[in-house]
Structures are given as structure tokens and as C-alpha cells.
Design a protein around this motif. Structure first.
Motif, mmCIF file in Angstrom:
data_model
loop_
_atom_site.group_PDB
_atom_site.id
_atom_site.type_symbol
_atom_site.label_atom_id
_atom_site.label_comp_id
_atom_site.label_asym_id
_atom_site.label_seq_id
_atom_site.Cartn_x
_atom_site.Cartn_y
_atom_site.Cartn_z
ATOM 1 N N ALA A 23 0.908 -1.204 -0.029
ATOM 2 C CA ALA A 23 0.060 -0.105 -0.069
ATOM 3 C C ALA A 23 0.866 1.311 0.004
ATOM 4 O O ALA A 23 0.571 2.410 -0.620
ATOM 5 N N ILE A 24 1.994 1.111 0.854
ATOM 6 C CA ILE A 24 2.739 2.352 0.768
ATOM 7 C C ILE A 24 3.477 2.779 -0.452
ATOM 8 O O ILE A 24 3.556 3.648 -1.228
ATOM 9 N N LEU A 25 3.951 1.618 -1.192
ATOM 10 C CA LEU A 25 4.740 1.812 -2.424
ATOM 11 C C LEU A 25 3.617 2.286 -3.669
ATOM 12 O O LEU A 25 4.140 3.053 -4.405
ATOM 13 N N LYS A 26 2.451 1.657 -3.563
ATOM 14 C CA LYS A 26 1.425 2.240 -4.412
ATOM 15 C C LYS A 26 1.235 3.644 -4.263
ATOM 16 O O LYS A 26 0.718 4.363 -5.227
ATOM 17 N N ALA A 27 0.773 3.996 -2.992
ATOM 18 C CA ALA A 27 0.554 5.382 -2.678
ATOM 19 C C ALA A 27 1.962 6.210 -3.153
ATOM 20 O O ALA A 27 1.506 7.550 -3.757
ATOM 21 N N LEU A 28 3.021 5.955 -3.135
ATOM 22 C CA LEU A 28 4.323 6.688 -3.274
ATOM 23 C C LEU A 28 4.424 6.622 -4.960
ATOM 24 O O LEU A 28 5.109 7.632 -5.345
ATOM 25 N N LEU A 33 4.954 11.860 -0.377
ATOM 26 C CA LEU A 33 3.840 12.073 0.812
ATOM 27 C C LEU A 33 4.899 12.220 2.170
ATOM 28 O O LEU A 33 5.725 11.760 2.524
ATOM 29 N N THR A 34 4.078 13.046 2.926
ATOM 30 C CA THR A 34 4.842 13.293 4.217
ATOM 31 C C THR A 34 4.219 12.185 5.262
ATOM 32 O O THR A 34 3.369 11.273 4.608
ATOM 33 N N PHE A 35 5.010 11.647 6.314
ATOM 34 C CA PHE A 35 4.678 10.678 7.150
ATOM 35 C C PHE A 35 3.027 10.825 7.524
ATOM 36 O O PHE A 35 2.474 9.731 7.619
ATOM 37 N N THR A 36 2.689 11.991 7.794
ATOM 38 C CA THR A 36 1.197 12.071 8.278
ATOM 39 C C THR A 36 0.218 11.955 7.125
ATOM 40 O O THR A 36 -0.599 10.832 7.149
ATOM 41 N N ARG A 37 0.452 12.258 5.905
ATOM 42 C CA ARG A 37 -0.374 12.144 4.918
ATOM 43 C C ARG A 37 -0.188 10.410 4.411
ATOM 44 O O ARG A 37 -1.519 10.115 4.104
ATOM 45 N N LEU A 38 0.728 10.066 4.352
ATOM 46 C CA LEU A 38 1.092 8.731 4.087
ATOM 47 C C LEU A 38 0.523 7.560 5.102
ATOM 48 O O LEU A 38 -0.150 6.638 4.748
ATOM 49 N N THR A 39 0.261 8.070 6.372
ATOM 50 C CA THR A 39 -0.388 7.129 7.347
ATOM 51 C C THR A 39 -1.837 7.186 7.007
ATOM 52 O O THR A 39 -2.480 6.050 7.239
ATOM 53 N N ASN A 40 -2.177 8.382 6.930
ATOM 54 C CA ASN A 40 -3.574 8.472 6.605
ATOM 55 C C ASN A 40 -4.039 7.839 5.413
ATOM 56 O O ASN A 40 -5.187 7.129 5.333
ATOM 57 N N THR A 41 -3.294 7.672 4.143
ATOM 58 C CA THR A 41 -3.536 7.547 2.932
ATOM 59 C C THR A 41 -3.560 5.810 3.164
ATOM 60 O O THR A 41 -4.674 5.213 2.386
ATOM 61 N N ILE A 42 -2.980 5.166 3.820
ATOM 62 C CA ILE A 42 -2.882 3.579 3.864
ATOM 63 C C ILE A 42 -3.827 3.119 5.104
ATOM 64 O O ILE A 42 -3.833 2.029 5.241
ATOM 65 N N ASN A 43 -4.076 4.211 5.739
ATOM 66 C CA ASN A 43 -5.308 3.787 7.097
ATOM 67 C C ASN A 43 -4.484 2.959 8.082
ATOM 68 O O ASN A 43 -4.699 1.810 8.356
ATOM 69 N N ALA A 44 -2.984 3.502 8.568
ATOM 70 C CA ALA A 44 -2.289 2.627 9.194
ATOM 71 C C ALA A 44 -2.035 3.363 10.474
ATOM 72 O O ALA A 44 -2.110 4.651 10.408
ATOM 73 N N THR A 45 -1.610 2.738 11.819
ATOM 74 C CA THR A 45 -1.336 3.469 12.810
ATOM 75 C C THR A 45 -0.033 3.958 13.027
ATOM 76 O O THR A 45 0.675 3.405 11.717
ATOM 77 N N SER A 46 0.535 5.169 13.450
ATOM 78 C CA SER A 46 1.770 5.810 13.365
ATOM 79 C C SER A 46 3.085 4.587 13.612
ATOM 80 O O SER A 46 3.977 4.805 12.794
ATOM 81 N N PRO A 47 2.917 3.667 14.681
ATOM 82 C CA PRO A 47 4.070 2.901 15.000
ATOM 83 C C PRO A 47 4.229 1.601 13.784
ATOM 84 O O PRO A 47 5.317 1.384 13.144
ATOM 85 N N GLU A 48 2.893 1.366 13.082
ATOM 86 C CA GLU A 48 2.985 0.293 12.079
ATOM 87 C C GLU A 48 3.443 1.071 10.948
ATOM 88 O O GLU A 48 4.229 0.308 10.156
ATOM 89 N N ALA A 49 3.097 2.211 10.522
ATOM 90 C CA ALA A 49 3.438 3.008 9.376
ATOM 91 C C ALA A 49 5.100 3.050 9.457
ATOM 92 O O ALA A 49 5.842 3.073 8.524
#
Length: 257
Positions: A23-28, A33-49
Motif C-alpha cells: 500500500a505504501i509503494l502504491k501510494a508513493l 508524501l509526508t509521514f502524516t499524509r502517508l499514514t492517513n492514505t494507507i489507514n495505518a497506525t503511526s507505529p505500524e507505518a
């Protein structure tokens, strides 16, 4: 600057084995993306992201700039471009498990994501009924790469020839004498006979029917014979273009009688 000493294929596959990392690779692939936007985009918690980003960073698939934006590296972009092919192989694994793909031109094996627009059709009667119905709807061209041409299709083909549909046929040479024979083409005016371009090839281990309405692909089954009971049929432009690519590949290798 990132350093990459290379990795084993299983190591790369390990990086692609996580839904979150994919999901991260496809989003990028779409944008940095910044960390915050990426975390929201893939719907993951901050530690997991953070954990998944760290793995991808260590694998040199992503990079991070001075402003904190993540993006794909050139390696990451190349890897991401290959993911759709792997995904369609996974989605249609049953079809690929039971069919030999060696007759597919090598460059088109890298474009199997076009199969996303194709459906698996089972049963010879279902296939015949479906293709007959669709042939009624074609208006421009019909190209056949095949080792069989049933007699019951001829009335429809004669009708379409009269309507100005362009026909091309490639068949195996050993079958050539009986293929579209005088008996099969009986009753066709000379003008219509000239409208069918027939070419021959030494061996045929793949069937492709392509026209302005649909594309159909049949491959050899486990017994080595072309499986007409389990085929792929698609209506989208990408699948039709893929089938057209197969036909054109063999057309270049074929010859006139």
C-alpha cells in the motif's frame, strides 16, 4: 545517499509480501508524501507505518528528503511497475496453473496485467455460445489465430464479409489444406474470397480471436492440447490490444500459401 549492495530475489519478494508495504509503494507511486499524509492514505497506525517505512528504506525502495517527504527510488519505481503483473498472476492463478504460457510472446508475458479486463469462461458450449453472440456484434475486423474453424461459423462469417468486415486468419501449415477449404468456403463470391487474408505457420500452440467487440485467448492444457473448455474473454481495450499484439507477433512469423 542510499547505498544498495543488491538483494536476493527472495529478499525482494519478502518486502512485497506485506499488504501494508504494498500500500505504501502504491501510494508513493502517485506522489511524494509526508509521514502524516502517508499514514492517513494507507489507514495505518503511526507505529505500524514507521516500521514498514523503515523496512522499505533499508531495502532502498523508498527515500526521504530534507523536508520529510517520502518517495520511490528508481529501484522502487521499477519494482512497483512490476507489481500489477504479479497481482494478475495471483488473481488468475488457477488459470495459469492449468495452462502452458510458453506460446505467449516474451514481451507480452510482461504485460499480463491486461488480463484484469478478461473473465475466465468454462465449458465449450458456453464458449461457443458467447463467441457466436459477440461475433454478431462486430462491425470492423476479425482476426483468427487458430487451428480450427467450425463449419457452423461460416454463415455468420459470410454475413459479416458482406457487411465489409476485414478477416485475417493464421493457421498451422499441416492443417492448411483442409483449413477454409473449398467445401468450407463454398458459395462465397470471388470478391468475398479475396477479402479473407489467409496465412500459415508451421506450429500453433495458442488460439487468439480478436475483433472490435472482444478478445479471446486459449492456451494448451496439461495434456499439451489447446484447451477450448477454459478460456479468457475480455471486452476492454487493453485486453483486446494485448490479443492483437499476440496475433501481430505470429502474423510476422507466418507466410502466404
Amino acid at each position: 545517499m542510499l547505498e544498495c549492495k543488491g538483494m536476493k530475489s527472495h529478499e525482494l519478494f519478502a518486502e512485497l509480501s506485506s499488504e501494508s508495504r504494498l500500500a505504501i509503494l502504491k501510494a508513493l507511486e502517485k506522489e511524494s508524501l509526508t509521514f502524516t499524509r502517508l499514514t492517513n492514505t494507507i489507514n495505518a497506525t503511526s507505529p505500524e507505518a514507521a516500521r514498514q517505512l523503515n523496512r522499505l528504506f533499508k531495502s532502498s525502495l523508498i527515500s526521504k528528503d530534507s523536508e520529510g517527504c517520502y518517495s520511490l527510488t528508481s529501484l522502487g519505481r521499477l519494482v512497483v511497475s512490476s507489481i500489477p503483473n504479479l497481482e494478475i498472476i495471483a488473481q488468475k492463478s488457477d488459470f495459469f496453473l492449468h495452462h502452458d504460457t510458453s506460446a505467449i510472446p516474451p514481451h507480452l508475458l510482461r504485460e499480463l496485467d491486461a488480463f484484469e479486463e478478461a473473465e475466465e469462461v468454462h465449458g465449450v458450449f458456453t464458449v461457443v455460445n458467447r463467441t457466436t453472440q459477440l461475433l454478431e456484434e462486430m462491425h470492423e475486423y476479425a482476426w483468427y489465430l487458430t487451428d480450427d474453424f467450425p463449419h457452423f461459423f461460416m454463415p455468420l462469417i459470410k454475413k459479416k464479409l458482406n457487411e465489409g468486415v476485414n478477416f485475417r486468419v493464421i493457421s498451422p501449415w499441416k492443417f492448411g489444406e483442409g483449413f477454409l477449404s473449398e467445401d468450407l468456403l463454398s458459395g462465397l463470391p470471388e470478391k468475398l474470397l479475396k477479402a479473407i487474408e489467409i496465412r500459415y505457420i508451421d506450429e500453433l500452440r495458442i488460439i487468439v480471436n480478436i475483433n472490435d467487440r472482444f478478445g479471446m485467448l486459449a492456451l494448451p492444457g496439461p495434456d499439451g492440447k489447446i484447451d477450448r473448455d477454459y478460456v479468457l474473454i475480455g471486452y476492454g481495450s487493453r485486453f483486446k490490444d494485448w490479443c492483437k499484439g499476440v496475433f501481430e507477433y505470429y502474423f510476422k512469423a507466418s507466410r502466404r500459401c
